[in-house]
Design a protein around this motif. Structure first.
Motif, mmCIF file in Angstrom:
data_model
loop_
_atom_site.group_PDB
_atom_site.id
_atom_site.type_symbol
_atom_site.label_atom_id
_atom_site.label_comp_id
_atom_site.label_asym_id
_atom_site.label_seq_id
_atom_site.Cartn_x
_atom_site.Cartn_y
_atom_site.Cartn_z
ATOM 1 N N VAL A 115 3.055 -37.272 5.002
ATOM 2 C CA VAL A 115 2.070 -37.294 6.085
ATOM 3 C C VAL A 115 2.579 -36.503 7.284
ATOM 4 O O VAL A 115 1.859 -35.664 7.841
ATOM 5 C CB VAL A 115 1.749 -38.749 6.502
ATOM 6 N N ILE A 116 3.818 -36.751 7.679
ATOM 7 C CA ILE A 116 4.391 -36.092 8.854
ATOM 8 C C ILE A 116 4.476 -34.578 8.642
ATOM 9 O O ILE A 116 4.079 -33.787 9.509
ATOM 10 C CB ILE A 116 5.786 -36.671 9.185
ATOM 11 N N GLU A 117 4.987 -34.175 7.492
ATOM 12 C CA GLU A 117 5.095 -32.739 7.212
ATOM 13 C C GLU A 117 3.724 -32.104 7.011
ATOM 14 O O GLU A 117 3.496 -30.969 7.404
ATOM 15 C CB GLU A 117 5.986 -32.504 5.984
ATOM 16 N N GLY A 118 2.808 -32.840 6.403
ATOM 17 C CA GLY A 118 1.453 -32.316 6.209
ATOM 18 C C GLY A 118 0.758 -32.029 7.518
ATOM 19 O O GLY A 118 -0.078 -31.116 7.611
ATOM 20 N N SER A 119 1.122 -32.776 8.551
ATOM 21 C CA SER A 119 0.481 -32.566 9.853
ATOM 22 C C SER A 119 0.821 -31.203 10.449
ATOM 23 O O SER A 119 0.100 -30.698 11.307
ATOM 24 C CB SER A 119 0.856 -33.684 10.838
ATOM 25 N N THR A 120 1.901 -30.579 9.981
ATOM 26 C CA THR A 120 2.242 -29.248 10.505
ATOM 27 C C THR A 120 1.206 -28.209 10.079
ATOM 28 O O THR A 120 0.999 -27.220 10.779
ATOM 29 C CB THR A 120 3.646 -28.787 10.046
ATOM 30 N N LEU A 121 0.561 -28.445 8.935
ATOM 31 C CA LEU A 121 -0.486 -27.517 8.488
ATOM 32 C C LEU A 121 -1.686 -27.596 9.442
ATOM 33 O O LEU A 121 -2.229 -26.581 9.862
ATOM 34 C CB LEU A 121 -0.918 -27.839 7.060
ATOM 35 N N GLY A 122 -2.081 -28.822 9.772
ATOM 36 C CA GLY A 122 -3.168 -29.016 10.727
ATOM 37 C C GLY A 122 -2.790 -28.532 12.114
ATOM 38 O O GLY A 122 -3.645 -28.117 12.895
ATOM 39 N N GLY A 123 -1.501 -28.567 12.410
ATOM 40 C CA GLY A 123 -1.020 -28.119 13.714
ATOM 41 C C GLY A 123 -1.348 -26.664 13.995
ATOM 42 O O GLY A 123 -1.604 -26.275 15.132
ATOM 43 N N LYS A 124 -1.371 -25.858 12.948
ATOM 44 C CA LYS A 124 -1.718 -24.441 13.126
ATOM 45 C C LYS A 124 -3.164 -24.298 13.598
ATOM 46 O O LYS A 124 -3.469 -23.470 14.459
ATOM 47 C CB LYS A 124 -1.494 -23.681 11.817
ATOM 48 N N VAL A 125 -4.055 -25.114 13.032
ATOM 49 C CA VAL A 125 -5.471 -25.094 13.422
ATOM 50 C C VAL A 125 -5.623 -25.583 14.858
ATOM 51 O O VAL A 125 -6.343 -24.991 15.671
ATOM 52 C CB VAL A 125 -6.308 -25.975 12.459
ATOM 53 N N ILE A 126 -4.908 -26.659 15.176
ATOM 54 C CA ILE A 126 -4.969 -27.222 16.522
ATOM 55 C C ILE A 126 -4.450 -26.221 17.549
ATOM 56 O O ILE A 126 -5.073 -26.013 18.588
ATOM 57 C CB ILE A 126 -4.186 -28.554 16.594
ATOM 58 N N LEU A 127 -3.323 -25.580 17.243
ATOM 59 C CA LEU A 127 -2.751 -24.615 18.185
ATOM 60 C C LEU A 127 -3.719 -23.464 18.437
ATOM 61 O O LEU A 127 -3.898 -23.037 19.584
ATOM 62 C CB LEU A 127 -1.411 -24.085 17.666
ATOM 63 N N LYS A 128 -4.350 -22.982 17.413
ATOM 64 C CA LYS A 128 -5.319 -21.886 17.575
ATOM 65 C C LYS A 128 -6.442 -22.315 18.518
ATOM 66 O O LYS A 128 -6.841 -21.564 19.415
ATOM 67 C CB LYS A 128 -5.874 -21.484 16.205
ATOM 68 N N HIS A 129 -6.928 -23.550 18.335
ATOM 69 C CA HIS A 129 -8.027 -24.061 19.161
ATOM 70 C C HIS A 129 -7.598 -24.254 20.620
ATOM 71 O O HIS A 129 -8.277 -23.801 21.540
ATOM 72 C CB HIS A 129 -8.549 -25.370 18.577
ATOM 73 N N ILE A 130 -6.457 -24.916 20.827
ATOM 74 C CA ILE A 130 -6.040 -25.174 22.216
ATOM 75 C C ILE A 130 -5.569 -23.905 22.912
ATOM 76 O O ILE A 130 -5.639 -23.808 24.134
ATOM 77 C CB ILE A 130 -4.991 -26.301 22.321
ATOM 78 N N SER A 131 -5.118 -22.941 22.141
ATOM 79 C CA SER A 131 -4.774 -21.640 22.736
ATOM 80 C C SER A 131 -6.030 -21.002 23.307
ATOM 81 O O SER A 131 -6.034 -20.507 24.437
ATOM 82 C CB SER A 131 -4.151 -20.708 21.701
ATOM 83 N N LYS A 132 -7.094 -21.043 22.525
ATOM 84 C CA LYS A 132 -8.367 -20.447 22.944
ATOM 85 C C LYS A 132 -8.980 -21.218 24.114
ATOM 86 O O LYS A 132 -9.455 -20.620 25.084
ATOM 87 C CB LYS A 132 -9.329 -20.438 21.755
ATOM 88 N N MET A 133 -8.964 -22.547 24.034
ATOM 89 C CA MET A 133 -9.668 -23.358 25.020
ATOM 90 C C MET A 133 -8.846 -23.661 26.277
ATOM 91 O O MET A 133 -9.391 -23.771 27.363
ATOM 92 C CB MET A 133 -10.115 -24.691 24.388
ATOM 93 N N LEU A 134 -7.512 -23.804 26.116
ATOM 94 C CA LEU A 134 -6.678 -24.229 27.248
ATOM 95 C C LEU A 134 -5.612 -23.209 27.640
ATOM 96 O O LEU A 134 -4.893 -23.417 28.612
ATOM 97 C CB LEU A 134 -5.978 -25.567 26.920
ATOM 98 N N GLY A 135 -5.508 -22.137 26.874
ATOM 99 C CA GLY A 135 -4.494 -21.136 27.185
ATOM 100 C C GLY A 135 -3.088 -21.567 26.800
ATOM 101 O O GLY A 135 -2.106 -20.974 27.259
ATOM 102 N N ILE A 136 -2.969 -22.585 25.954
ATOM 103 C CA ILE A 136 -1.661 -23.056 25.490
ATOM 104 C C ILE A 136 -1.127 -22.054 24.468
ATOM 105 O O ILE A 136 -1.832 -21.683 23.535
ATOM 106 C CB ILE A 136 -1.778 -24.456 24.831
ATOM 107 N N LEU A 137 0.114 -21.638 24.645
ATOM 108 C CA LEU A 137 0.730 -20.680 23.735
ATOM 109 C C LEU A 137 1.926 -21.326 23.039
ATOM 110 O O LEU A 137 2.447 -22.332 23.528
ATOM 111 C CB LEU A 137 1.172 -19.443 24.509
ATOM 112 N N PRO A 138 2.372 -20.751 21.930
ATOM 113 C CA PRO A 138 3.490 -21.358 21.203
ATOM 114 C C PRO A 138 4.717 -21.651 22.078
ATOM 115 O O PRO A 138 5.358 -22.673 21.898
ATOM 116 C CB PRO A 138 3.825 -20.322 20.130
#
Length: 193
Positions: A115-138
């Motif tokens: 579960v914990i490691e699987g969440s890293t896959l979803g993290g890529k989707v989340i990062l893309k979204h928050i980068s676009k919406m909030l300007g959060i970068l890696p």
């Protein structure tokens, strides 16, 4: 080979509903909403901090001789870095606990890690979204979600190979599945608090 493939099929089958329920929690939905706010992002990071702190403290030690790259999978420092970047609290946060995982077996720990490691896959989707919406970068508030960078697929496959090998050699699929199910359930309940 059938039992090697079978544990992954079993995990997907036995956890798909729990996974969907976790994704439907208000905290999860807010993070991927078009109107996501910095407050939503910080609240999510704070919850994930409790989860990662717990699992790195209780599950990682059980797997230290089984997963050779375990230290590379530590993410607590990344979350703390992101919370600091967001000028948010990283201490005195709600405590997460999965009582069943306090003294896990290796098999159960593998289920938790699934579960914990699987969440890293979803993290890529989340990062893309928050980068676009909030300007959060890696490297500017998004360290946790960018934790493996371009190596995310590699780390996931390596973990799955280790999981499959352990399953094939130890006749413990039920315990692995229980660890995954308990982890999804515990995180869902924590997100709903």
């Amino acid at each position: 080979m059938n039992s090697i493939v079978n544990i992954l099929t079993q995990l997907r089958t036995h956890t798909s509903t729990l996974h969907s329920e976790l994704e439907q929690t208000p905290l999860s939905l807010a993070l991927l909403d078009a109107d996501v706010s910095s407050h939503n992002y910080v609240a999510y990071l704070q919850k994930m901090r409790g989860i990662i702190d717990f699992y790195e403290g209780t599950v990682f030690p059980v797997l230290k001789n089984t997963l050779t790259d375990l230290s590379e999978r530590e993410k607590l420092a990344a979350i703390d870095k992101d919370l600091e970047y967001m000028s948010a609290e990283s201490n005195n946060l709600p405590v997460f606990a999965n009582p069943v995982a306090i003294n896990p077996t290796i098999a159960y720990a593998f289920g938790c890690m699934y579960v914990i490691e699987g969440s890293t896959l979803g993290g890529k989707v989340i990062l893309k979204h928050i980068s676009k919406m909030l300007g959060i970068l890696p490297d500017e508030g998004g360290t946790y979600f960018a934790s493996y960078g371009e190596q995310t697929g590699h780390y996931w496959k390596t973990f799955l190979n280790n999981l499959q090998e352990y399953s094939a050699n130890n006749n413990c699929d039920a315990e692995i599945i229980t660890g995954a199910k308990d982890t999804f359930t515990a995180i869902k309940h924590y997100f709903e608090q």
